[in-house]
Design a protein around this motif. Structure first.
Motif, short mmCIF file in Angstrom:
data_model
loop_
_atom_site.label_atom_id
_atom_site.label_comp_id
_atom_site.label_asym_id
_atom_site.label_seq_id
_atom_site.Cartn_x
_atom_site.Cartn_y
_atom_site.Cartn_z
N TYR A 171 0.84 -1.21 0.00
CA TYR A 171 0.00 0.00 0.00
C TYR A 171 0.87 1.25 0.00
O TYR A 171 0.59 2.22 -0.74
CB TYR A 171 -0.92 -0.01 1.22
CG TYR A 171 -1.79 1.21 1.34
CD1 TYR A 171 -2.92 1.36 0.57
CD2 TYR A 171 -1.46 2.22 2.25
CE1 TYR A 171 -3.71 2.50 0.67
CE2 TYR A 171 -2.24 3.36 2.36
CZ TYR A 171 -3.37 3.49 1.57
OH TYR A 171 -4.15 4.61 1.67
N TYR A 172 1.92 1.24 0.80
CA TYR A 172 2.80 2.41 0.87
C TYR A 172 3.52 2.64 -0.46
O TYR A 172 3.64 3.79 -0.92
CB TYR A 172 3.82 2.24 1.99
CG TYR A 172 4.85 3.35 2.04
CD1 TYR A 172 4.54 4.60 2.58
CD2 TYR A 172 6.13 3.17 1.50
CE1 TYR A 172 5.47 5.62 2.59
CE2 TYR A 172 7.07 4.18 1.52
CZ TYR A 172 6.73 5.41 2.07
OH TYR A 172 7.64 6.43 2.07
N ASN B 55 4.85 5.72 -5.19
CA ASN B 55 5.18 5.71 -6.61
C ASN B 55 3.98 6.05 -7.49
O ASN B 55 3.93 5.66 -8.66
CB ASN B 55 5.74 4.34 -6.99
CG ASN B 55 7.04 4.00 -6.31
OD1 ASN B 55 8.12 4.38 -6.77
ND2 ASN B 55 6.96 3.29 -5.18
N SER B 56 3.05 6.76 -6.92
CA SER B 56 1.85 7.13 -7.68
C SER B 56 2.18 8.18 -8.75
O SER B 56 3.03 9.05 -8.55
CB SER B 56 0.78 7.66 -6.73
OG SER B 56 -0.36 8.09 -7.45
N ASN B 57 1.46 8.08 -9.88
CA ASN B 57 1.62 9.05 -10.96
C ASN B 57 0.60 10.19 -10.88
O ASN B 57 0.62 11.09 -11.73
CB ASN B 57 1.48 8.35 -12.31
CG ASN B 57 2.59 7.35 -12.56
OD1 ASN B 57 3.72 7.56 -12.14
ND2 ASN B 57 2.27 6.26 -13.24
N LEU C 271 0.34 15.54 -1.80
CA LEU C 271 -0.06 15.22 -0.43
C LEU C 271 0.95 14.31 0.25
O LEU C 271 1.24 14.46 1.45
CB LEU C 271 -1.44 14.54 -0.44
CG LEU C 271 -2.62 15.42 -0.88
CD1 LEU C 271 -3.89 14.59 -0.97
CD2 LEU C 271 -2.81 16.59 0.09
N HIS C 272 1.51 13.38 -0.51
CA HIS C 272 2.50 12.47 0.09
C HIS C 272 3.79 13.22 0.41
O HIS C 272 4.46 12.94 1.41
CB HIS C 272 2.79 11.32 -0.88
CG HIS C 272 3.77 10.32 -0.34
ND1 HIS C 272 3.56 9.61 0.82
CD2 HIS C 272 5.00 9.94 -0.80
CE1 HIS C 272 4.59 8.81 1.04
NE2 HIS C 272 5.49 9.00 0.08
N ALA D 164 -0.87 6.43 4.64
CA ALA D 164 0.50 6.04 4.28
C ALA D 164 1.40 6.01 5.51
O ALA D 164 2.25 5.12 5.66
CB ALA D 164 1.06 7.01 3.23
N LEU D 165 1.22 6.97 6.39
CA LEU D 165 2.00 6.97 7.64
C LEU D 165 1.65 5.77 8.52
O LEU D 165 2.53 5.17 9.14
CB LEU D 165 1.73 8.28 8.40
CG LEU D 165 2.09 9.58 7.66
CD1 LEU D 165 1.71 10.79 8.49
CD2 LEU D 165 3.57 9.61 7.30
N ILE D 166 0.37 5.42 8.54
CA ILE D 166 -0.05 4.24 9.31
C ILE D 166 0.55 2.98 8.70
O ILE D 166 0.96 2.06 9.42
CB ILE D 166 -1.59 4.16 9.36
CG1 ILE D 166 -2.15 5.35 10.14
CG2 ILE D 166 -2.04 2.85 9.98
CD1 ILE D 166 -3.66 5.42 10.15
N ALA D 167 0.59 2.91 7.37
CA ALA D 167 1.18 1.74 6.70
C ALA D 167 2.65 1.57 7.06
O ALA D 167 3.13 0.45 7.27
CB ALA D 167 1.01 1.87 5.19
N ILE D 168 3.38 2.70 7.16
CA ILE D 168 4.79 2.62 7.56
C ILE D 168 4.92 2.07 8.97
O ILE D 168 5.78 1.22 9.26
CB ILE D 168 5.44 4.02 7.46
CG1 ILE D 168 5.48 4.48 6.00
CG2 ILE D 168 6.86 3.99 8.03
CD1 ILE D 168 6.03 5.88 5.83
N ARG D 169 4.06 2.55 9.88
CA ARG D 169 4.11 2.06 11.26
C ARG D 169 3.78 0.58 11.34
O ARG D 169 4.41 -0.18 12.09
CB ARG D 169 3.14 2.88 12.12
CG ARG D 169 3.51 4.36 12.24
CD ARG D 169 2.39 5.13 12.88
NE ARG D 169 2.64 6.58 12.86
CZ ARG D 169 1.73 7.49 13.18
NH1 ARG D 169 0.51 7.09 13.56
NH2 ARG D 169 2.04 8.78 13.13
N ILE D 170 2.78 0.15 10.59
CA ILE D 170 2.41 -1.27 10.60
C ILE D 170 3.55 -2.12 10.07
O ILE D 170 3.89 -3.17 10.64
CB ILE D 170 1.13 -1.48 9.76
CG1 ILE D 170 -0.07 -0.82 10.43
CG2 ILE D 170 0.86 -2.97 9.56
CD1 ILE D 170 -1.34 -0.88 9.62
N ARG D 171 4.18 -1.66 8.99
CA ARG D 171 5.28 -2.43 8.41
C ARG D 171 6.44 -2.56 9.40
O ARG D 171 6.99 -3.66 9.58
CB ARG D 171 5.76 -1.74 7.13
CG ARG D 171 6.87 -2.48 6.40
CD ARG D 171 7.40 -1.65 5.26
NE ARG D 171 7.99 -0.39 5.74
CZ ARG D 171 8.48 0.54 4.94
NH1 ARG D 171 8.44 0.39 3.63
NH2 ARG D 171 8.99 1.65 5.45
#
Length: 334
Positions: free
Chosen positions: A78-79, A84-86, A93-94, A102-109
């Motif tokens: 997901y992150y 790498n979104s176009n 925003l990123h 996206a910040l939550i995804a980093i923490r989960i990872r």
């Protein structure tokens, strides 16, 4: 008055036709009871097996490690999709760290990656035991045996380095392992993981080829049997069972081949080997999701056993018209 005198004879003085009818009704009732009593436990047993597999998967450290691995790679996928979104809006925003998911995804990872360390604590000891078991099981030298030992050696070193890095990160080995050495140890850890994946991939391919040859032999053997009614004591009974088991092994070994290829792709990118930039980060993260999903799937159903339905002696003659040629369809061969 004459019609009132006519009454049905007592049950003890049945005619031949009524007695035969009652016997038939009792047989149908007995068979129906048998069918119901057979089908219901199978359904209950199927639900019980599904629950037991999930419970067994969550009750072992290996199973929980695979579940955490799947969650970790889903969060990473997901992150990477956002990173790498176009889409320009998403990029803006990123860049401003305004995408909370996206910040939550980093923490989960990161949390899943750290949590998995405890599941692999001292796991290299088990790999050493596997090396000893395989090495002294037989004195016969073969390529599969060499690949198995090589895979366990690589796994043992991998888990040892993983435990060392974990101990250094939590401050236990800070005086012995510096941050520069930690980076070097991570590279070596991934190198041994790549060695393990390659050896397991070659081993799985050899097993698939070997089992495919066995399937052909079983098919040829089945066609050599005479066309007659099958019973549990016939040689074809065990041959068909071996055919089913061998086909099942081929399916699981095929999953091992796919899993090995996915792991090699991930490690090729992680080690930054030549031309690694052609592998897009989103694709690599997707390979991680697929690899973890296959591991969870195998751990959940690989140990599933076949059910055997015992038919009572009085009902064994109900369906005995199947022959060897009807039992096996060559068009379904693997």
């Amino acid at each position: 008055f004459f019609f009132l005198m006519i009454r049905r004879p007592p049950r003890s003085t049945q005619s031949r036709s009524s007695a035969a009818s009652d016997v038939y009704k009792r047989q149908v009732s007995t068979q129906s009871t048998y069918i119901v009593s057979t089908v219901r436990p199978l359904a209950d047993q199927s639900d019980h097996r599904k629950a037991s597999f999930v419970g067994h998967l969550m009750s072992t450290s290996k199973g929980r490690d695979k579940i955490c691995s799947l969650i970790q790679y889903i969060a990473q996928f997901y992150y990477e999709c956002i990173n790498n979104s176009n889409i320009l809006t998403v990029q803006e925003l990123h860049g401003e760290s305004a995408i909370i998911s996206a910040l939550i995804a980093i923490r989960i990872r990161k949390s899943m990656s750290s949590g998995r360390k405890i599941f692999r604590f001292l796991k290299f000891v088990d790999e050493i035991g596997h090396i000893h078991k395989v090495a002294f099981k037989s004195k016969k030298r073969s390529l599969p045996k060499f690949l198995t030992i090589l895979g366990h050696i690589a796994s043992a070193v991998y888990y040892f380095l993983d435990n060392t890095i974990w101990a250094a990160n939590i401050g236990v080995l800070t005086s012995l392992v510096s941050q520069e050495k930690i980076v070097d140890l991570k590279q070596k850890k991934d190198s041994f993981s790549l060695t393990r994946s390659i050896s397991n991939l070659i081993f799985s391919i050899l097993k698939v080829r070997r089992n495919q040859r066995k399937v052909k032999e079983y098919i040829k053997l089945i066609h050599s049997y005479p066309n007659k009614i099958i019973t549990s004591g016939d040689p074809a009974y065990e041959t068909v069972r071996n055919l089913i088991r061998t086909r099942r092994k081929i399916r699981f070994r095929t999953l091992d081949v796919i899993h090995g290829c996915l792991r090699i792709i991930m490690l090729y990118r992680s080690l930054e080997l030549p031309h690694h930039r052609i592998l897009h980060p989103v694709f690599v993260a997707f390979c991680g999701v697929m690899s973890s999903g296959i591991s969870v799937f195998k751990a959940a159903i690989e140990k599933e056993t076949f059910l055997k339905i015992d038919i009572p002696e009085e009902t064994k003659t109900m369906d005995t018209s199947r022959s060897y040629s009807a039992l096996f369809d060559p068009a379904s061969a693997v």
